[in-house]
Design an enzyme around this catalytic site. Structure first.
Site, PDB file in Angstrom:
ATOM      1  N   HIS A   1     -13.574  -0.798  -1.790  1.00 16.17           N
ATOM      2  CA  HIS A   1     -12.652  -0.405  -0.729  1.00 16.17           C
ATOM      3  C   HIS A   1     -13.052  -1.029   0.613  1.00 16.17           C
ATOM      4  CE1 HIS A   1      -9.265   2.583  -0.722  1.00 16.17           C
ATOM      5  NE2 HIS A   1      -9.313   2.319   0.559  1.00 16.17           N
TER       6      HIS A   1
ATOM      7  N   GLY B   1     -13.253  -7.752  -1.153  1.00 16.35           N
ATOM      8  CA  GLY B   1     -14.362  -7.312  -0.307  1.00 16.35           C
ATOM      9  C   GLY B   1     -15.185  -8.483   0.171  1.00 16.35           C
TER      10      GLY B   1
ATOM     11  N   SER C   1       0.832  -1.205   0.000  1.00 14.25           N
ATOM     12  CA  SER C   1       0.000   0.000   0.000  1.00 14.25           C
ATOM     13  C   SER C   1       0.867   1.257   0.000  1.00 14.25           C
ATOM     14  CB  SER C   1      -0.879  -0.003   1.261  1.00 14.25           C
ATOM     15  OG  SER C   1      -1.330   1.293   1.560  1.00 14.25           O
TER      16      SER C   1
ATOM     17  N   GLN D   1       0.772  -0.505  -4.863  1.00 15.49           N
ATOM     18  CA  GLN D   1      -0.501   0.227  -5.018  1.00 15.49           C
ATOM     19  C   GLN D   1      -0.285   1.716  -4.827  1.00 15.49           C
ATOM     20  OE1 GLN D   1      -2.152   1.566  -1.965  1.00 15.49           O
ATOM     21  NE2 GLN D   1      -3.630   2.648  -3.257  1.00 15.49           N
ATOM     22  N   LEU D   2      -0.834   2.469  -5.727  1.00 16.66           N
ATOM     23  CA  LEU D   2      -0.684   3.920  -5.678  1.00 16.66           C
ATOM     24  C   LEU D   2      -2.032   4.591  -5.446  1.00 16.66           C
ATOM     25  CD1 LEU D   2       1.341   6.309  -6.417  1.00 16.66           C
ATOM     26  CD2 LEU D   2       0.237   6.239  -8.656  1.00 16.66           C
TER      27      LEU D   2
HETATM   28  C1  LIG Z   1      -7.178  -1.285   7.347  1.00 20.79           C
HETATM   29  C2  LIG Z   1      -7.369  -1.160   5.865  1.00 20.79           C
HETATM   30  C3  LIG Z   1      -6.524  -0.321   5.145  1.00 20.79           C
HETATM   31  C4  LIG Z   1      -6.680  -0.213   3.748  1.00 20.79           C
HETATM   32  N1  LIG Z   1      -5.786   0.577   3.051  1.00 20.79           N
HETATM   33  C5  LIG Z   1      -5.893   0.633   1.697  1.00 20.79           C
HETATM   34  C6  LIG Z   1      -4.931   1.354   0.933  1.00 20.79           C
HETATM   35  O1  LIG Z   1      -3.982   1.922   1.470  1.00 20.79           O
HETATM   36  N2  LIG Z   1      -5.098   1.395  -0.415  1.00 20.79           N
HETATM   37  C7  LIG Z   1      -6.129   0.740  -1.054  1.00 20.79           C
HETATM   38  O2  LIG Z   1      -6.239   0.788  -2.282  1.00 20.79           O
HETATM   39  N3  LIG Z   1      -7.041   0.031  -0.340  1.00 20.79           N
HETATM   40  C8  LIG Z   1      -6.933  -0.045   0.999  1.00 20.79           C
HETATM   41  N4  LIG Z   1      -7.844  -0.796   1.713  1.00 20.79           N
HETATM   42  C9  LIG Z   1      -8.888  -1.560   0.986  1.00 20.79           C
HETATM   43  C10 LIG Z   1      -8.376  -2.961   0.636  1.00 20.79           C
HETATM   44  O3  LIG Z   1      -7.388  -2.927  -0.358  1.00 20.79           O
HETATM   45  C11 LIG Z   1      -9.491  -3.865   0.121  1.00 20.79           C
HETATM   46  O4  LIG Z   1     -10.151  -3.225  -0.941  1.00 20.79           O
HETATM   47  C12 LIG Z   1     -10.538  -4.253   1.186  1.00 20.79           C
HETATM   48  O5  LIG Z   1      -9.955  -4.340   2.465  1.00 20.79           O
HETATM   49  C13 LIG Z   1     -11.164  -5.610   0.828  1.00 20.79           C
HETATM   50  O6  LIG Z   1     -12.193  -5.912   1.696  1.00 20.79           O
HETATM   51  P1  LIG Z   1     -12.092  -6.917   2.975  1.00 20.79           P
HETATM   52  O7  LIG Z   1     -11.356  -6.143   4.025  1.00 20.79           O
HETATM   53  O8  LIG Z   1     -13.519  -7.155   3.282  1.00 20.79           O
HETATM   54  O9  LIG Z   1     -11.354  -8.161   2.531  1.00 20.79           O
HETATM   55  C14 LIG Z   1      -7.709  -0.914   3.095  1.00 20.79           C
HETATM   56  C15 LIG Z   1      -8.551  -1.758   3.834  1.00 20.79           C
HETATM   57  C16 LIG Z   1      -8.384  -1.889   5.190  1.00 20.79           C
HETATM   58  C17 LIG Z   1      -9.293  -2.828   5.945  1.00 20.79           C
END
Ligand SMILES: Cc1cc2nc3c(=O)[nH]c(=O)nc-3n(C[C@H](O)[C@H](O)[C@H](O)COP(=O)(O)O)c2cc1C
Length: 355
Positions: A253, A285, A108, A129-130
């Site tokens: 997200h 997700g 991330s 990831q950007l």
């Molecule tokens: C604590 C946390 C931090 C996250 N940080 C980022 C991030 O920095 N960049 C991003 O593209 N998605 C971020 N996400 C989203 C995740 O990449 C992903 O889309 C999502 O967690 C998937 O759902 P799930 O938690 O139900 O598996 C974050 C999710 C969580 C839970």
């Protein structure tokens, strides 16, 4: 006694005991009332499977081909920020656990470890990831560094031009506790401080002006494949392909940005239909079991990404927790494949769904 591969609930409970209040709230937080975050999980459970019996499943192979690489299974680790909030070894533990479980790791932008250190600890392929920042020079440096360190692809998150209103987080997302700092964003010239005025929705690290034209520029400038993360609509999937994206990640997200978006498993078929095999389609997700992975693949996904579950593993047991969470899902997937009468991931089609 703890079983060798405990269920995810075990890790959720163990993590809850071990996480600081800040880490707990950061991992769990969701937009609004959390409808979308819940639907992401619930909708998988509403899909029924149609097992085919009497098939020789003495050999089951969960490997997949993705962007020219064969991966041992289709479970990737989604980009999530601030791993040092969850464990002192932070992203280093995550990338080691990922490597041991054969999972591709996505670093991330909000990493609390420099990209170079993660790259040095990686034992398998990783992507970067950007969250594009408004500062083009900074973004170019970040991408050059990721490429130089060995990132095999770039993931551009398009679903976050502004931050969402997250219930329960109670944290600005950028003021880290003493002793922690961001591994990449610490160099952002504009700094990360949230605006003093609570009515201002924009953030220095998020580019609210990023359009498909600019994305096309990003794709053209780099040798590396660029995946677009955060697509839910068929027409946006078409725009992503037209812009030169090498893959699409169907994502809301984790329900963290805008509440009442559909569950990603409901959005997936529209994107798959529109993309029609031109580029791989991934989904994240609410994936919480090997059966969920099977369902996502049956609906046309080439792979899935896990978010919160591996953070529970990380908080509970560091690298070993990450390894065991992913391995549990991989083993569950193999069982679900055998029980549905499919031997390879290519054989997973909508035929295994009870329609
Ligand atoms: C604590 C946390 C931090 C996250 N940080 C980022 C991030 O920095 N960049 C991003 O593209 N998605 C971020 N996400 C989203 C995740 O990449 C992903 O889309 C999502 O967690 C998937 O759902 P799930 O938690 O139900 O598996 C974050 C999710 C969580 C839970």
């Amino acid at each position: 006694m703890t079983p060798a591969l405990p269920p995810l609930e075990h890790y959720a409970a163990l993590a809850a005991e071990r996480m600081t209040d800040l880490a707990s709230r950061y991992a769990a937080s969701a937009a609004g009332s959390g409808h979308t975050a819940r639907w992401n999980e619930e909708r998988y459970q509403e899909i029924r499977l149609a097992p085919r019996v009497g098939v020789d499943v003495t050999s089951v192979d969960p490997s997949v081909r993705l962007l020219g690489r064969r991966l041992p299974h289709p479970v990737l680790l989604a980009p999530t920020g601030c791993h040092r909030l969850f464990h002192p070894e932070g992203e280093l533990a995550s990338v080691r656990g990922a490597g041991e479980a054969g999972a591709l790791f996505v670093v991330s932008s909000y990493t609390t470890t420099p990209t170079a250190d993660i790259a040095a600890a990686a034992r398998g392929p990783w992507w970067f990831q950007l969250n594009p920042a408004p500062d083009a020079g900074f973004v170019a440096n970040v991408l050059d560094e990721a490429v130089a360190r060995g990132a095999e692809a770039l993931v551009v998150t398009l679903d976050t031009p502004v931050a969402g209103m997250r219930s329960g987080q109670g944290w600005d997302g950028v003021s880290l506790p003493d002793g922690l700092e961001f591994g990449v964003l610490r160099d952002l010239p504009a700094g990360l401080a949230p605006p003093a005025d609570p009515e201002v929705i924009h953030r220095s690290a998020l580019d609210a002006g990023l359009t498909w034209d600019r994305l096309a520029g990003l794709c053209a400038e780099r040798e590396l494949p660029v995946l677009v993360k955060g697509v839910l609509r068929g027409d946006d999937a078409e725009r992503a392909v037209a812009a030169g994206a090498a893959g699409i990640i169907v994502s809301n997200h984790g329900g963290r940005n805008l509440d009442t978006l559909p569950a990603t498993v409901d959005a997936l078929p529209r994107v798959v239909e529109r993309v029609a095999g031109r580029v791989p389609v991934l989904v994240d997700g609410g994936v919480r079991s090997g059966g969920d992975v099977l369902k996502a693949l049956a609906l046309g996904a080439n792979a899935v990404l896990l978010g919160r579950p591996y953070l529970w593993g990380l908080a509970a047991e560091g690298a070993e927790g990450v390894r065991r969470v992913v391995t549990r899902l991989r083993v569950e997937l193999e069982m679900a494949m055998a029980l549905c009468g499919v031997r390879t991931t290519d054989e997973i089609t909508d035929d295994v769904l009870w329609t």
